[in-house]
Design an enzyme around this catalytic site. Structure first.
Site, PDB file in Angstrom:
ATOM      1  N   GLU A 151       6.406  -4.981   7.379  1.00  0.00           N
ATOM      2  CA  GLU A 151       6.028  -4.115   7.802  1.00  0.00           C
ATOM      3  C   GLU A 151       5.850  -3.518   9.506  1.00  0.00           C
ATOM      4  O   GLU A 151       5.963  -2.293   9.969  1.00  0.00           O
ATOM      5  CB  GLU A 151       3.940  -4.544   8.088  1.00  0.00           C
ATOM      6  CG  GLU A 151       3.434  -4.527   7.041  1.00  0.00           C
ATOM      7  CD  GLU A 151       4.068  -5.150   5.691  1.00  0.00           C
ATOM      8  OE1 GLU A 151       3.408  -5.276   5.059  1.00  0.00           O
ATOM      9  OE2 GLU A 151       4.573  -6.496   6.660  1.00  0.00           O
ATOM     10  N   ASP A 199      -0.113  -7.861   7.846  1.00  0.00           N
ATOM     11  CA  ASP A 199      -1.345  -7.640   7.610  1.00  0.00           C
ATOM     12  C   ASP A 199      -1.804  -8.237   6.437  1.00  0.00           C
ATOM     13  O   ASP A 199      -1.520  -8.886   5.529  1.00  0.00           O
ATOM     14  CB  ASP A 199      -1.875  -6.339   8.264  1.00  0.00           C
ATOM     15  CG  ASP A 199      -1.606  -5.516   7.246  1.00  0.00           C
ATOM     16  OD1 ASP A 199      -0.784  -5.245   6.495  1.00  0.00           O
ATOM     17  OD2 ASP A 199      -2.185  -3.867   7.388  1.00  0.00           O
ATOM     18  N   GLY A 258       0.283  -5.417   0.786  1.00  0.00           N
ATOM     19  CA  GLY A 258      -0.482  -5.128  -0.100  1.00  0.00           C
ATOM     20  C   GLY A 258      -0.121  -6.141  -1.589  1.00  0.00           C
ATOM     21  O   GLY A 258      -1.472  -7.264  -2.102  1.00  0.00           O
ATOM     22  N   GLY A 305       0.854  -1.394   0.006  1.00  0.00           N
ATOM     23  CA  GLY A 305      -0.017  -0.151   0.071  1.00  0.00           C
ATOM     24  C   GLY A 305       1.104   1.145   0.104  1.00  0.00           C
ATOM     25  O   GLY A 305       2.271   1.128   0.486  1.00  0.00           O
TER      26      GLY A 305
END
Length: 389
Positions: A147, A155, A124, A75
């Site tokens: 991350e 995530d 992502g 992302g």
């Protein structure tokens, strides 16, 4: 070797390209200068088109790929932080929720999806690709979930797909942000096929022009181009990684340090693992360890809903500013000297970690609605490919 097998040029105003040929539709992430990092516009376009493709009876196959030297590097966190600071903390959660819906749609899709994971795939990007049944990598693929180094945590479905890897390899990848190449992805089960990058255009052409596009036919075509590469003997894929069994990250780090002290010449992966854990955000490490271990017993929809809550709490800054601090130091000021709070693992209490998993009572936060509920009973998201060691 240059990662440029795609001939597309970045088109202003078109961060995602959609192409049609016969019964096949191509979805091409098209922000090569930004390593195809995902933003609000892209997630909206992906969700709309993928739903339309699924409902069209004339479409038999979807191919997902990236333009340039990356499949997708995750992302666009810098843009997310900017919208949160200039607007409201909940703005990034709108994009994030939509992206999780894209991932769930791909996981439960009623048509075959082939991901051509050529180049960088992180965050992502991995969240999308790992939910497709055909995950094709090349000699130029680089995978990572880094991350925790910026105050976030792995995530976008990582609590589901990392938790299903052999032994504790998923914990290793999430806690250290370690990079894997395409060969290692195939070996550990993250990828289903390894194809040489020079053969990708030919593979695409074969898929576009085949008469029948049943899953068995697609598998037969991909198998024709697939190779069985060898991986280096010092790859962590060969390790059972028993160090990652303890319940607490402090014990995991201690076990790694002890092994390094016992061995006169420590493996490179071991040294890198220790350094990465010591430099990462302490809270992020503890959040991820709980998330991935709970994820072992959860369905994909449960994992995504829980991750949406955790990430919402991180965006809200109610508990900590770590994510904003990590992005500041890594993307804006680039001094790479984040000041985490708390600054040490032993200072991050269980009660503090628990707060990230609590429901958010704020009218500006919209809970994740996976409105594809009927799909739950007919889908088995992320089937780990057979480990090839």
């Amino acid at each position: 070797m240059a990662l440029s097998y795609s001939s597309h040029k970045e088109l202003q105003g078109n961060p995602v390209l959609f192409e049609e040929k016969n019964y096949v539709r191509k979805v091409i992430l098209n922000r090569p200068r930004k390593l195809n990092t995902l933003n609000h516009e892209m997630s909206a376009a992906l969700l709309k088109k993928l739903k339309a493709y699924e409902e069209d009876p004339n479409i038999k196959l979807v191919i997902l790929k990236g333009n340039g030297k990356a499949f997708c590097a995750g992302g666009d966190v810098a843009a997310m932080i900017q919208t949160a600071i200039s607007g409201h903390w909940s703005y990034p959660t709108i994009f994030y929720g939509r992206q999780l819906r894209v991932n769930y749609l791909l996981a439960t899709y009623n048509k075959p999806v082939v991901s051509l994971i050529h180049g960088i795939v992180m965050g992502g990007g991995a969240g999308m690709a790992m939910q497709t049944p055909f995950r094709i990598v090349t000699e130029n693929t680089v995978f990572a979930m880094p991350e925790a180094a910026i105050g976030l945590y792995p995530d976008v479905g990582a609590s589901h797909f990392l938790s299903r890897l052999r032994g504790y390899f998923g914990e290793y990848l999430g806690l250290t942000g370690a990079r894997l190449d395409g060969r290692e992805m195939l070996a550990c089960g993250l990828a289903t096929h390894f194809v040489l990058s020079k053969e990708l255009p030919e593979l695409e052409n074969a898929l576009e022009n085949v008469a029948g596009l049943e899953t068995s036919t697609i598998r037969r075509i991909v198998d024709t181009y697939a190779h069985k590469p060898t991986i280096k003997e010092d790859s962590p894929c060969f390790r059972y990684l028993e160090h990652y069994y303890p319940s607490h990250i402090e014990e995991i780090l201690q076990a790694l340090v002890q092994e390094k002290e016992v061995n006169c010449v420590a493996d490179k992966w071991l040294i890198n693992a220790i350094n990465s854990i010591k430099q990462a955000c302490p809270s992020s490490l503890k959040i991820f360890l709980r998330s991935v271990r709970e994820g072992r017993e959860q369905r994909l929809d449960q994992c995504l809903i829980q991750e949406h809550i955790i990430t919402g709490n991180i965006f809200s800054r109610r508990i900590s500013d770590d994510f904003y601090e990590g992005v500041r130091t890594m993307f804006f000021e680039k001094d790479k000297k984040p000041k985490w709070e708390p600054s040490k693992l032993e200072l991050v209490s269980k009660e503090r970690v628990d707060q990230y998993f609590m429901e958010i009572d704020d009218e500006d936060f919209q809970p994740l609605r996976l409105y594809f509920a009927p799909r739950w009973s007919k889908s088995q998201p992320f089937v780990m490919a057979k480990a090839r060691l």
